[in-house]
Structures are given as C-alpha cells and as structure tokens.
Scaffold this active site. Sequence first.
Site, PDB file in Angstrom:
ATOM      1  N   PRO A 296       9.051 -10.956  14.993  1.00 54.65           N
ATOM      2  CA  PRO A 296       7.799 -11.149  14.262  1.00 54.65           C
ATOM      3  C   PRO A 296       7.251  -9.826  13.743  1.00 54.65           C
ATOM      4  O   PRO A 296       7.272  -8.816  14.455  1.00 54.65           O
ATOM      5  CB  PRO A 296       6.870 -11.757  15.324  1.00 54.65           C
ATOM      6  CG  PRO A 296       7.436 -11.301  16.640  1.00 54.65           C
ATOM      7  CD  PRO A 296       8.911 -11.210  16.434  1.00 54.65           C
ATOM      8  N   VAL A 297       6.761  -9.843  12.517  1.00 57.14           N
ATOM      9  CA  VAL A 297       6.168  -8.653  11.890  1.00 57.14           C
ATOM     10  C   VAL A 297       4.864  -9.083  11.223  1.00 57.14           C
ATOM     11  O   VAL A 297       4.836 -10.062  10.473  1.00 57.14           O
ATOM     12  CB  VAL A 297       7.114  -8.028  10.844  1.00 57.14           C
ATOM     13  CG1 VAL A 297       6.441  -6.834  10.156  1.00 57.14           C
ATOM     14  CG2 VAL A 297       8.429  -7.590  11.490  1.00 57.14           C
TER      15      VAL A 297
ATOM     16  N   SER B 161       5.081 -14.437  12.955  1.00 59.41           N
ATOM     17  CA  SER B 161       3.909 -13.868  13.609  1.00 59.41           C
ATOM     18  C   SER B 161       2.644 -14.642  13.247  1.00 59.41           C
ATOM     19  O   SER B 161       2.514 -15.153  12.130  1.00 59.41           O
ATOM     20  CB  SER B 161       3.744 -12.402  13.200  1.00 59.41           C
ATOM     21  OG  SER B 161       2.502 -11.886  13.630  1.00 59.41           O
TER      22      SER B 161
ATOM     23  N   LYS C  19       6.807 -11.746  25.339  1.00 61.85           N
ATOM     24  CA  LYS C  19       7.308 -10.573  24.603  1.00 61.85           C
ATOM     25  C   LYS C  19       6.445  -9.354  24.922  1.00 61.85           C
ATOM     26  O   LYS C  19       5.225  -9.447  24.964  1.00 61.85           O
ATOM     27  CB  LYS C  19       7.268 -10.849  23.096  1.00 61.85           C
ATOM     28  CG  LYS C  19       7.812  -9.721  22.226  1.00 61.85           C
ATOM     29  CD  LYS C  19       7.769 -10.128  20.757  1.00 61.85           C
ATOM     30  CE  LYS C  19       8.380  -9.098  19.845  1.00 61.85           C
ATOM     31  NZ  LYS C  19       7.625  -7.832  19.823  1.00 61.85           N
TER      32      LYS C  19
ATOM     33  N   SER D 219      10.409  -5.128  25.430  1.00 63.67           N
ATOM     34  CA  SER D 219       9.976  -4.591  24.145  1.00 63.67           C
ATOM     35  C   SER D 219       8.815  -3.637  24.354  1.00 63.67           C
ATOM     36  O   SER D 219       8.043  -3.784  25.315  1.00 63.67           O
ATOM     37  CB  SER D 219       9.530  -5.752  23.233  1.00 63.67           C
ATOM     38  OG  SER D 219       8.862  -5.273  22.079  1.00 63.67           O
TER      39      SER D 219
ATOM     40  N   HIS E 100       6.974  -3.006  21.419  1.00 64.42           N
ATOM     41  CA  HIS E 100       6.332  -3.225  20.115  1.00 64.42           C
ATOM     42  C   HIS E 100       6.846  -2.234  19.071  1.00 64.42           C
ATOM     43  O   HIS E 100       6.116  -1.770  18.200  1.00 64.42           O
ATOM     44  CB  HIS E 100       4.808  -3.111  20.247  1.00 64.42           C
ATOM     45  CG  HIS E 100       4.056  -4.054  19.346  1.00 64.42           C
ATOM     46  ND1 HIS E 100       3.728  -5.328  19.722  1.00 64.42           N
ATOM     47  CD2 HIS E 100       3.569  -3.904  18.091  1.00 64.42           C
ATOM     48  CE1 HIS E 100       3.054  -5.924  18.744  1.00 64.42           C
ATOM     49  NE2 HIS E 100       2.959  -5.083  17.737  1.00 64.42           N
TER      50      HIS E 100
ATOM     51  N   GLY F 185      13.913  -0.502  18.638  1.00 69.26           N
ATOM     52  CA  GLY F 185      14.902   0.569  18.586  1.00 69.26           C
ATOM     53  C   GLY F 185      16.266   0.147  18.082  1.00 69.26           C
ATOM     54  O   GLY F 185      17.137   0.991  17.839  1.00 69.26           O
TER      55      GLY F 185
END
Length: 381
Positions: free
Chosen positions: A83-84, A112, A257, A279, A281, A314
């Site tokens: 999701p972005v 998102s 998440k 994660s 973020h 990453g």
Amino acid sequence: MDIKIDSRYPSIDDLRNKARKKIPKFAFEYLDGGCNEDVNLIRNTSELREVQLKPNYLKNHKGSSTKTTLFGIDYDAPFGIAPVGLQGLIWPNSPEILAKAAFEHNIPFILSTVTTTNIERAAELTEGKAWFQLYHPTEDSLRDDIINRAANAECPVLVILCDVPSFGFRPRDIRNGLAMPPKMNLSNILQAFGRPHWSLQTLKHGIPNFANLLPYMPKNLDLNQLGKFMDQTFSGRLNEEKIKPIRDMWKGKLVLKGVASHYDAEQAIRLGLDGIIVSNHGGRQLDAGESTIKPLTSIVKKYGDQIEVMMDSGIRSGVDVARALASGAKFTFMGRSFMYGVSALASKGGNHTISLLKTELQQVMEQVCCEKVSDFPNHLI
C-alpha cells in the site's frame, strides 16, 4: 501471461532514474525519501543485500517455479504491491494501473486507506482479489463502515497498520508543502509546469484526492481544513482493545503490518491474526530503528510455525526478493519499486515492473538450483 520487459529499463534503478525526470520534484521526493536523515531507508536495502545464497550447480535440477500459495490462494510470484498513500499525486491514475497489472499477473495488490482510488474500484479491477490496508479510525462507526465496504468488495485480506502512532518527520515533505495541511506553493507549481506529461495526465484524471474517504468528508473541504480532518478521523496507535473488535468483525484473513519486534509478533499471534508483515514503513517512520531483515530472521525462527511471516521495506529487485525468502519470509511486498515503474512508463509501468521482478527472481532460482519458493531457506549461507 507472457513476460515482456522494455529493454531500455532493465532494472529498478533505471525506472527510478526515469521517474525522477518524469514527475515533479515534490512528488519524487515524497516517493523516494525516508524520514529525518534517511539512515534507516538506506540501511533497509544495504543490510538486506548482505544476505548471500549458496548455489548447487551439479544438482539434478528439474526447473524452477515462482508460484506460491499464501492464505490458501495460489499466486504466480512470492511478491505483491504494497500500500502507498497518495499514489495519484506521484503518477495520475497509478493505483488503477497497478491494480490491473497485479490482477493480470496474479499477484496481490494492497490498497491503502489514503490512496487515490477507492475500495470498490480496486475490487472491480481485480475481481475481488485486492487486499485492503486500514488506517485505524477514531470513531467505531467509521471503522465498521470501512470494514464493511471491504467485506462487501470481497477483499480476501484486511491489513491493519501498527507503525504510524505519529506522522514521520520528513524534511523534504515539509519543505515541499506536503505536510498536513498540504499546500501548493510557487515552487511546486513551477515544477509541475516543467513536467508536461505528468501535468496533462493530472488534468485528464483530475486532482488527486483521498477517494476512500470522500463519503465521510465535509463538502467543500479546503486544504487548510484537511489536516484537521485527518487528525480527527484517524488514530494511528493500535492496541489490544482496538484490534479485538476488528478480529471479531472481519471474517477473512487479518494481517498486522509494521511488526519489528518479538513483542508485537507475540501479540498478533495471541489476538488470533493470520499473518504479520515485518516492516518499518519503508524507513519513513523511525530513522533510529533496525532494518527489516534484522528482526525478520529472529521472528521467523521463533514464530514462523505459528503465523505467516511476510516482509516489506528495502526490497528493490527480484534478487532482493530471493534474499528475503531465503531469510525466512513467506512472502514479500514492495511499494517504491512499482511506483518508480508506473511513474517512468505510465500505463505500461505496472506490467513492466512485475515482469522485470519475475525475470530476476526466476534467474536466481535457476542459478542456485532452487525448484520451489519454499526451498529458498536451504540456500541461505
């Protein structure tokens, strides 16, 4: 589907360089940057790339397959689209482009809460296969309504986010006027004029907005009021009391998440969640934190037989996907890589990026004689 890539852009770095030339500086820096001094952003990829794989060249190899199963669903590759937020600001209509590409390639797409297309449209484009990531609302009624929308759209997986108890401190976004409330200053306007393709596509698709939240926003909300609305509408800090009613209400798979510690992994298991995504973020929240590969290995070792453990942050290539899988991740997600692709190649960017990542991953599997995705840990040095 057939895997085809544009030979001008045979790496994610090539797509990133092209994206920098295609979109305004404020949009590129919003996508590309981390928080504070970018220490953890850089650490994410550099420490992941310290992972090494062992080839077995003389093994009787029968061929490799990137297909895998997650939550009972068969996917063509062990990676998906993370999701972005505000994707349409980075490239107009990008969430729809990526949702379509994910569906065509049979990989998961996570929408998102704060992106620029809504749950219903994503579900339509993916025939109900899109996952949904929920920013936790302050009001139970709003939480329930959004979750019901995701259920009605037949989203198979709900992702809840635990690593945004505060807004990340992002100096570039502050300078560019993309903090809350956002503002378009003279510099941003001039940058937009300098990127005519982006500007024309923005005119075509309309000014980006928080499409999922439009039913709940006051009419004629201006930018100065938007920050106040977001603060009043969402509370990023999760705890047991907030997660329990979501678990009771959501009948599909539930994923947490932003996990970066054994404590949070243990709580997720105790509360009956189905999966976790290790994660940070994308290095956008805590610059003094660990890279994702560090907690992943220990979390998998202790809890991998109790809950599905996935990873994002990453990962920038098919080789990085292989490294994460060899380190124990069941599945991986990427955000920036796909946004570089769609920013560079517009409507062709989603298919190109997925094809590129599949090609890179397949090459690694053939090289080390890894027949199945689940065999990758056997090749970890």
